[in-house]
Design a protein around this motif. Sequence first.
Motif, PDB file in Angstrom:
ATOM      1  N   LEU A   1       0.866  -1.182   0.000  1.00 50.68           N
ATOM      2  CA  LEU A   1       0.000   0.000   0.000  1.00 50.68           C
ATOM      3  C   LEU A   1       0.903   1.232   0.000  1.00 50.68           C
ATOM      4  CD1 LEU A   1      -2.819   1.286   0.222  1.00 50.68           C
ATOM      5  CD2 LEU A   1      -2.549   1.173   2.711  1.00 50.68           C
ATOM      6  N   ILE A   2       0.766   2.078  -1.043  1.00 50.76           N
ATOM      7  CA  ILE A   2       1.611   3.268  -1.197  1.00 50.76           C
ATOM      8  C   ILE A   2       0.739   4.511  -1.026  1.00 50.76           C
ATOM      9  CG2 ILE A   2       3.184   4.529  -2.706  1.00 50.76           C
ATOM     10  CD1 ILE A   2       3.761   1.886  -4.136  1.00 50.76           C
ATOM     11  N   ILE A   3       1.114   5.372  -0.087  1.00 52.98           N
ATOM     12  CA  ILE A   3       0.430   6.653   0.142  1.00 52.98           C
ATOM     13  C   ILE A   3       1.444   7.759  -0.146  1.00 52.98           C
ATOM     14  CG2 ILE A   3      -0.798   8.079   1.800  1.00 52.98           C
ATOM     15  CD1 ILE A   3      -1.531   5.519   3.290  1.00 52.98           C
ATOM     16  N   SER A   4       1.112   8.631  -1.074  1.00 50.34           N
ATOM     17  CA  SER A   4       2.065   9.672  -1.492  1.00 50.34           C
ATOM     18  C   SER A   4       1.362  11.024  -1.589  1.00 50.34           C
ATOM     19  CB  SER A   4       2.692   9.313  -2.841  1.00 50.34           C
ATOM     20  OG  SER A   4       1.689   9.185  -3.847  1.00 50.34           O
ATOM     21  N   SER A   5       2.165  12.076  -1.468  1.00 47.09           N
ATOM     22  CA  SER A   5       1.649  13.450  -1.623  1.00 47.09           C
ATOM     23  C   SER A   5       2.725  14.303  -2.291  1.00 47.09           C
ATOM     24  CB  SER A   5       1.248  14.027  -0.265  1.00 47.09           C
ATOM     25  OG  SER A   5       2.389  14.240   0.527  1.00 47.09           O
ATOM     26  N   PHE A   6       2.288  15.196  -3.133  1.00 44.67           N
ATOM     27  CA  PHE A   6       3.211  16.120  -3.815  1.00 44.67           C
ATOM     28  C   PHE A   6       2.392  17.291  -4.381  1.00 44.67           C
ATOM     29  CE2 PHE A   6       1.913  14.744  -8.047  1.00 44.67           C
ATOM     30  CZ  PHE A   6       1.452  13.459  -7.825  1.00 44.67           C
ATOM     31  N   LEU A   7       3.099  18.333  -4.816  1.00 45.92           N
ATOM     32  CA  LEU A   7       2.462  19.526  -5.374  1.00 45.92           C
ATOM     33  C   LEU A   7       2.580  19.502  -6.898  1.00 45.92           C
ATOM     34  CD1 LEU A   7       3.758  22.270  -2.885  1.00 45.92           C
ATOM     35  CD2 LEU A   7       1.568  21.041  -2.850  1.00 45.92           C
TER      36      LEU A   7
END
Length: 591
Positions: free
Chosen positions: A493-499
């Motif tokens: 399970l991959i949780i990512s955040s970026f702009l």
Amino acid sequence: MKLFQHAYHKFLQTSQLRLSIYFFIVLLPLVIISLYVNNRANQIIMQKTTEQTQDKVESVMNNLELSLHHFETLTNLIAANHNINEKLKVQGTGMSPRTIVQYSELLQELWNISAVSLVASQITIYQMETHTMISTKYGGKRIESSAERESFASLSRLADQAGTFLMPQPQEGEGSVIADIVEANSISLVRRLTAFPDQNKASLLFMTLHKNTLRTLISPLLNSELTSLQIKNREGETILSLPTTDSGGNRDRDMLQVSAESSSYPIRLEVFRPIEEIYQETKTMRQFTYLIIACSFVLSMLISWGVYNRIASPLGRLKHAMKGLIGGDYDIRLLTRRKDEFGYLMDSYNQMAEHQKHLIQDHYEQQLRIARTELTFLQSQINPHFLYNTLNSIYWTAQNYEAEEISEMVLNLSHFFRLSLHKGQDTFTVEETITHLNYYLRIQQIRFLHCFHVVYEIHQETKTIPILKLLLQPLVENAVIHGLEQMKGDGVLIISSFLKQGKLMITVQDNGSGISEQRLQSIHQVIQEINGLTAPFSFLESPKKELYGLRNLCSRMRMFYGPEACIRFESQLGVGTTVTLELPLSSTTDE
């Protein structure tokens, strides 16, 4: 192999089974020590009994040798008695008046010797030439049977070889006269008299040991009804066997055998005692030991069942209820009469669910169209301080019972609630949201035996950006339950955040079972339906129950972030699913 893996998987999933096995493992050393002590006690008793019996047998053998020595001395005196030898000298094989008189005088001599003797109960002389038996017990008797004469002749030949010997017990079919001479439960000594050197004219002397004397000698050995003894010669023939009758009960028993050889006579004394009788003294102790072991196992089963029923089972019910609550089912209630921490926690859950249901029905659905503040009623107003203390009490209770997995689940659940209800805020930073999700994912990893692992790819510039509370929770829940639940250790399970282009991009990606094409179309249809509404979504106005959580999520996003916010689903059956949230930075302000 598959059966073993299935059993191991079941073992990891079943708390009650693990608790029972753990209790059995704790009891196992006590059981082994108890059985060892019991067995060692039996060994010591057997050793002491053997030593005591050996001492008694040797003592009885010494006394028996002394009595046989006196016995043999008496036979020597009779053999050397001139009057007796003279009276045995008869002419011819017939019974003349002179011969009868001589035998009468000989019988009187034998009576006199028997009367003053303390060891002899019967004295008998058999005259080979006239085939006449003169006995202090039966008087005079002429032997007419050729078989009985041959038996006496055999004894005479044996006396020529051995001198003086102890008479073996008569075998079946042997002459009845010899059987009368050799009394039961006694010992008879046989020797040849030297009145005539010619073997055909020789005489045999039979002397039987007095029964009272013999009983006094062997009484230390026969201290129980089941003990038996035998006196045998070097050829293995039985001279004496006590008791003379055997019901057959001893034949089927394991027996302790102790023997002693005579240093003066060719005999061996053997004593047999049932081992069961020796262990009779410790029988009660063994029975109590086995009873204690059985009771211990029963108590361990009851205790493990009680621990499971009081801790693991309520947690399972609470987990199931919370799973339904997260999925949008607000009608689940936990029935309990408990007054402890679990009772308080269940009552708190019931109040929270009831309160949440009322908030949705009476407040949120009515106020959602006119005020953003209605979002605060989507969360329960449970007092976090008391809830956290309750979970903390459960955590230490599980620690006392060494239920490590339950302890970790309760601890993570406590942190999850604490952050969910912390200060009543509507928003978390991205970093706080990830921390909050991590507590929930740790619970699910323990629940599904670590069948998946989580990778966080959070860019540094996104960590302080505030987002709506519980925004990612339904997505992560669906990824675990519907995507990764059936994985066997290789789930990711991959949780990512970026702009990107003035927007905060958050993705939840899994390599689970994926979504079918038909289901994916239904999801897109719901998203389009929510985006097409001119007013916020209302649960009271929607009769549809399908995709309840998705409708909730989309409505909250649109209301909080405006129409620029969107959600995208990408999935391939058997490969995995990726959900992407696009949130405008202009609307992500911490209130």
